[in-house]
Design a protein around this motif. Sequence first.
Motif, PDB file in Angstrom:
ATOM      1  N   LEU A 440     -28.262  68.865  28.202  1.00  0.00           N
ATOM      2  CA  LEU A 440     -29.582  68.287  28.464  1.00  0.00           C
ATOM      3  C   LEU A 440     -30.407  69.125  29.429  1.00  0.00           C
ATOM      4  O   LEU A 440     -31.636  69.003  29.474  1.00  0.00           O
ATOM      5  N   SER A 441     -29.755  69.964  30.201  1.00  0.00           N
ATOM      6  CA  SER A 441     -30.478  70.721  31.227  1.00  0.00           C
ATOM      7  C   SER A 441     -31.489  71.696  30.640  1.00  0.00           C
ATOM      8  O   SER A 441     -32.387  72.151  31.356  1.00  0.00           O
ATOM      9  N   SER A 442     -31.379  72.019  29.360  1.00  0.00           N
ATOM     10  CA  SER A 442     -32.363  72.925  28.749  1.00  0.00           C
ATOM     11  C   SER A 442     -33.755  72.309  28.705  1.00  0.00           C
ATOM     12  O   SER A 442     -34.751  73.023  28.566  1.00  0.00           O
ATOM     13  N   GLU A 443     -33.844  70.988  28.812  1.00  0.00           N
ATOM     14  CA  GLU A 443     -35.134  70.315  28.822  1.00  0.00           C
ATOM     15  C   GLU A 443     -35.611  69.991  30.238  1.00  0.00           C
ATOM     16  O   GLU A 443     -36.623  69.322  30.404  1.00  0.00           O
ATOM     17  N   ALA A 444     -34.869  70.442  31.240  1.00  0.00           N
ATOM     18  CA  ALA A 444     -35.189  70.073  32.624  1.00  0.00           C
ATOM     19  C   ALA A 444     -36.398  70.842  33.134  1.00  0.00           C
ATOM     20  O   ALA A 444     -36.751  71.910  32.632  1.00  0.00           O
ATOM     21  N   ALA A 445     -37.036  70.287  34.151  1.00  0.00           N
ATOM     22  CA  ALA A 445     -38.220  70.899  34.743  1.00  0.00           C
ATOM     23  C   ALA A 445     -37.869  71.842  35.888  1.00  0.00           C
ATOM     24  O   ALA A 445     -38.763  72.388  36.523  1.00  0.00           O
ATOM     25  N   ARG A 446     -36.588  71.988  36.165  1.00  0.00           N
ATOM     26  CA  ARG A 446     -36.119  72.939  37.166  1.00  0.00           C
ATOM     27  C   ARG A 446     -34.852  73.616  36.656  1.00  0.00           C
ATOM     28  O   ARG A 446     -34.256  73.168  35.670  1.00  0.00           O
ATOM     29  N   ARG A 447     -34.433  74.655  37.345  1.00  0.00           N
ATOM     30  CA  ARG A 447     -33.138  75.260  37.059  1.00  0.00           C
ATOM     31  C   ARG A 447     -32.115  74.542  37.934  1.00  0.00           C
ATOM     32  O   ARG A 447     -31.938  74.858  39.112  1.00  0.00           O
ATOM     33  N   TYR A 448     -31.455  73.573  37.349  1.00  0.00           N
ATOM     34  CA  TYR A 448     -30.550  72.731  38.112  1.00  0.00           C
ATOM     35  C   TYR A 448     -29.181  73.403  38.272  1.00  0.00           C
ATOM     36  O   TYR A 448     -28.596  73.888  37.306  1.00  0.00           O
ATOM     37  N   HIS A 449     -28.699  73.387  39.498  1.00  0.00           N
ATOM     38  CA  HIS A 449     -27.347  73.825  39.809  1.00  0.00           C
ATOM     39  C   HIS A 449     -26.476  72.584  39.916  1.00  0.00           C
ATOM     40  O   HIS A 449     -26.826  71.612  40.589  1.00  0.00           O
ATOM     41  N   LEU A 450     -25.322  72.634  39.263  1.00  0.00           N
ATOM     42  CA  LEU A 450     -24.458  71.459  39.182  1.00  0.00           C
ATOM     43  C   LEU A 450     -23.332  71.548  40.201  1.00  0.00           C
ATOM     44  O   LEU A 450     -22.602  72.544  40.256  1.00  0.00           O
ATOM     45  N   VAL A 451     -23.203  70.506  41.007  1.00  0.00           N
ATOM     46  CA  VAL A 451     -22.091  70.346  41.942  1.00  0.00           C
ATOM     47  C   VAL A 451     -21.368  69.059  41.576  1.00  0.00           C
ATOM     48  O   VAL A 451     -22.006  68.016  41.387  1.00  0.00           O
ATOM     49  N   VAL A 452     -20.047  69.148  41.446  1.00  0.00           N
ATOM     50  CA  VAL A 452     -19.219  67.986  41.106  1.00  0.00           C
ATOM     51  C   VAL A 452     -18.265  67.732  42.268  1.00  0.00           C
ATOM     52  O   VAL A 452     -17.614  68.671  42.748  1.00  0.00           O
ATOM     53  N   LEU A 453     -18.196  66.493  42.714  1.00  0.00           N
ATOM     54  CA  LEU A 453     -17.287  66.153  43.813  1.00  0.00           C
ATOM     55  C   LEU A 453     -16.727  64.755  43.601  1.00  0.00           C
ATOM     56  O   LEU A 453     -17.239  63.966  42.802  1.00  0.00           O
ATOM     57  N   SER A 454     -15.668  64.470  44.322  1.00  0.00           N
ATOM     58  CA  SER A 454     -15.166  63.086  44.400  1.00  0.00           C
ATOM     59  C   SER A 454     -15.198  62.648  45.849  1.00  0.00           C
ATOM     60  O   SER A 454     -15.238  63.477  46.765  1.00  0.00           O
ATOM     61  N   ASP A 455     -15.205  61.355  46.059  1.00  0.00           N
ATOM     62  CA  ASP A 455     -15.315  60.804  47.406  1.00  0.00           C
ATOM     63  C   ASP A 455     -13.958  60.525  48.037  1.00  0.00           C
ATOM     64  O   ASP A 455     -13.848  60.355  49.249  1.00  0.00           O
ATOM     65  N   HIS A 456     -12.921  60.468  47.222  1.00  0.00           N
ATOM     66  CA  HIS A 456     -11.546  60.255  47.684  1.00  0.00           C
ATOM     67  C   HIS A 456     -10.648  60.428  46.478  1.00  0.00           C
ATOM     68  O   HIS A 456     -11.121  60.673  45.359  1.00  0.00           O
ATOM     69  N   GLY A 457      -9.346  60.339  46.675  1.00  0.00           N
ATOM     70  CA  GLY A 457      -8.408  60.335  45.562  1.00  0.00           C
ATOM     71  C   GLY A 457      -7.805  58.955  45.389  1.00  0.00           C
ATOM     72  O   GLY A 457      -8.383  57.949  45.815  1.00  0.00           O
ATOM     73  N   GLN A 458      -6.639  58.906  44.760  1.00  0.00           N
ATOM     74  CA  GLN A 458      -5.900  57.651  44.626  1.00  0.00           C
ATOM     75  C   GLN A 458      -4.415  57.929  44.756  1.00  0.00           C
ATOM     76  O   GLN A 458      -3.932  59.008  44.397  1.00  0.00           O
ATOM     77  N   SER A 459      -3.692  56.944  45.265  1.00  0.00           N
ATOM     78  CA  SER A 459      -2.236  57.003  45.366  1.00  0.00           C
ATOM     79  C   SER A 459      -1.641  55.848  44.581  1.00  0.00           C
ATOM     80  O   SER A 459      -2.226  54.764  44.513  1.00  0.00           O
ATOM     81  N   GLN A 460      -0.466  56.063  44.030  1.00  0.00           N
ATOM     82  CA  GLN A 460       0.166  55.062  43.181  1.00  0.00           C
ATOM     83  C   GLN A 460       1.297  54.374  43.919  1.00  0.00           C
ATOM     84  O   GLN A 460       1.834  54.902  44.893  1.00  0.00           O
TER      85      GLN A 460
END
Length: 738
Positions: A440-460
């Motif tokens: 979808l970024s090809s239709e964006a009005a800026r050159r978006y840089h993507l950052v992916v993060l998580s806020d915590h993990g999980q324990s079982q």
Amino acid sequence: MQVAVVKQQPEATAARPGRVRVGLRALRGWRPTIRRVRSLVRTAVTSFIVLAGTFWLMPGVNARGLVGLLGMVVTVAAVGALLRPLLLALATVLGGFGALVLGAFVQVIVLYVALSLAPDTHVANLPVVFGASWVAVALAALVNWFADAGTDDAFVSETVRLMSRVRRIEERNGRALADRGAKAVLADPCPEGLLVIQLDGVPAPLLRWAVRAGNLPHIGRWLRTRSHRLTAWHTGMPATTPAGQAGILYGDTQQVPAFRWYEKDSRRLVVTSRPRDAAEVERRLATGKGLLRDGGVSISNVFSGDATDCLLTVSHASLPGRSTRGYAAFMTSPYGFTRAIVLGVGELIRELHQARVQRLRDVRPRVSRGGAFLALRPATTLLRDLNVSLIAEQMARGAPVIFCDFVDYDEVAHHAGPARPESLKALEALDQVLGILERLSSEAARRYHLVVLSDHGQSQGATFRQRFDESLQEVVTRLAEDASGDGRAVAGASGTAEEWGRVNALLTEAVGRRGPTAAATRAAMRRHTRDGEVTLGPANEEARHIEEHDPATVVIASGNLGMVYLTRYPGRLKRADVEAAYPLLLDGLVAHPGIGLVVVDDEDGPVAIGRRGSHRLRDGAVEGEDPLLPYGPMARRDLLRHQEMAHVGDLVVLSVVEPGVDEVAAFEELVGSHGGLGGWQTEAVLLYPSGWHLGTDPLVGPEAVYATLVDWLDRLGLRKPDVEAELAPEPVTPPVAG
């Protein structure tokens, strides 16, 4: 993520248009294009298959022969092409809850009008048409799934059309402003943008394993082509979404000691999944330095980060309004709301099957996967697709920074287990979302840089109650029995309330509006509404019980983190005071086989006490066996910082960590948990463009992630200096209902 740079037109913020004008603009935004014609041809073919199946399955709807069926296909396509732009305009005018209700009836309206106009078709009544419309939607989703080989091509194509319409409207608004003599910038001086996607609860070790296994093709491609780098960051304690987002969005975790906590000064329970409580905590955090303060957008978060636009944000309890075209388009599109509902029903069926497989195979540890979770799991599919539509619209408008939280994995992992097949399937679906956003970024009005993060993990791990046949609250009640002297009982809060946050935010906004849909919602939610706020789930009942009974002891659970508050005494008690008031409590908790350590304030500062030794947190002095060893090398730092936070309990309890498997015993009834220490719950993810530098390596604490993100915004030219930001208009902060 490399995308084309497109000139951005300013939003028409000089004056808010009226409802009719907004609807007319939405209607004018529709244009017949080659792509749309091709889509109509495909829709016609799909409609032929779907209607044939529908007429065969629904006895109340009939077409006379093949000619009648072909005529019906043409009629449905024509009626849909004419009515959907009108319904989109209506949904844009309604906005919020009205658009959601309209979305449930769009397909019914189109099919009913088409059946009424078709000469060779007979329909019994409106209820039959309603049933037929949803049968048709289900069949269409199935046909499109086979046609697209299980991909989201149809959904992506429809979203790309939405982005094109939004950009045309933005350009027309910019020209209108210029014609009126308003100040307009035809080319944004900063063509860069930042898109931050939070994958709620994803542990870094699990993500690395999934990439190596080839199960995450998009993330794997970014890493193999070295367009991005992957690192882990240490969350510290509490490892919860509210604490993580407080640190990431505001650079401050001191106000959030857990997912929920008790405040002695006001004698009340604070639960961050309740909109009113989230709004109050946000007011304490907001200092004008939020991550999203400079024109940013918050989507599906707990807090806003001082964003200019807040969509589905718990602290604002707001549905998107009529200016949010992505929301209206999603509700009226055949590849939006109705498709998400069908896919959600598929998730419900899959969940029933997966839970049964766990029971038959006697998979352990496991917890019940019925009740509220069974109803809420399909909602994650709806929310995921809606988030994509909202992000797409904001990218088309050119928002400088967008922050969105996807909760799919976290919700499934809580009940299935962090590394179980169904949780990994949810993670794979999120990887597919990242691929969609890249397209979808090809239709964006800026050159978006993507950052992916998580806020915590999980324990079982098996829960505390499963292992010892009693809850932490029951243990404290037994040890503190008769010690209060005034007969006041022990109360607690350990129900699974996290998944209700966004649902409560949506319903709170809905009951605060005017109109028939809001009145119907108020009537339906009357039992669960208090002071204008809807609180489904256990949080409201627990808070009300504590408020009404004013217990002498309050026990709070967040994963394998527990806090005990002795409410008769102001402030935080010293160890000697606790032992004097409750002689059996501290030693009894330390001796319990399910508890790994208890932290209490002593004369020389806080001390962590285990069954065979203690550890003074301030100077690191250890007596006997070190109780912190099972919790990792950062445990002393994490516990000491936690003790410095506001509203920490008189006693802080961590459950035992099983050696070798790193399993914890959650004080909530969740097989996958987070909140305390032990296992993967403090190992979060950060995926960022290659060539960018981290502020510190490794990153420790969400405050360090905030500092890194702010530095990246500075380098992209998207962050105003603090003095300039203080002089800028305040971000729009709608009040919580009630």
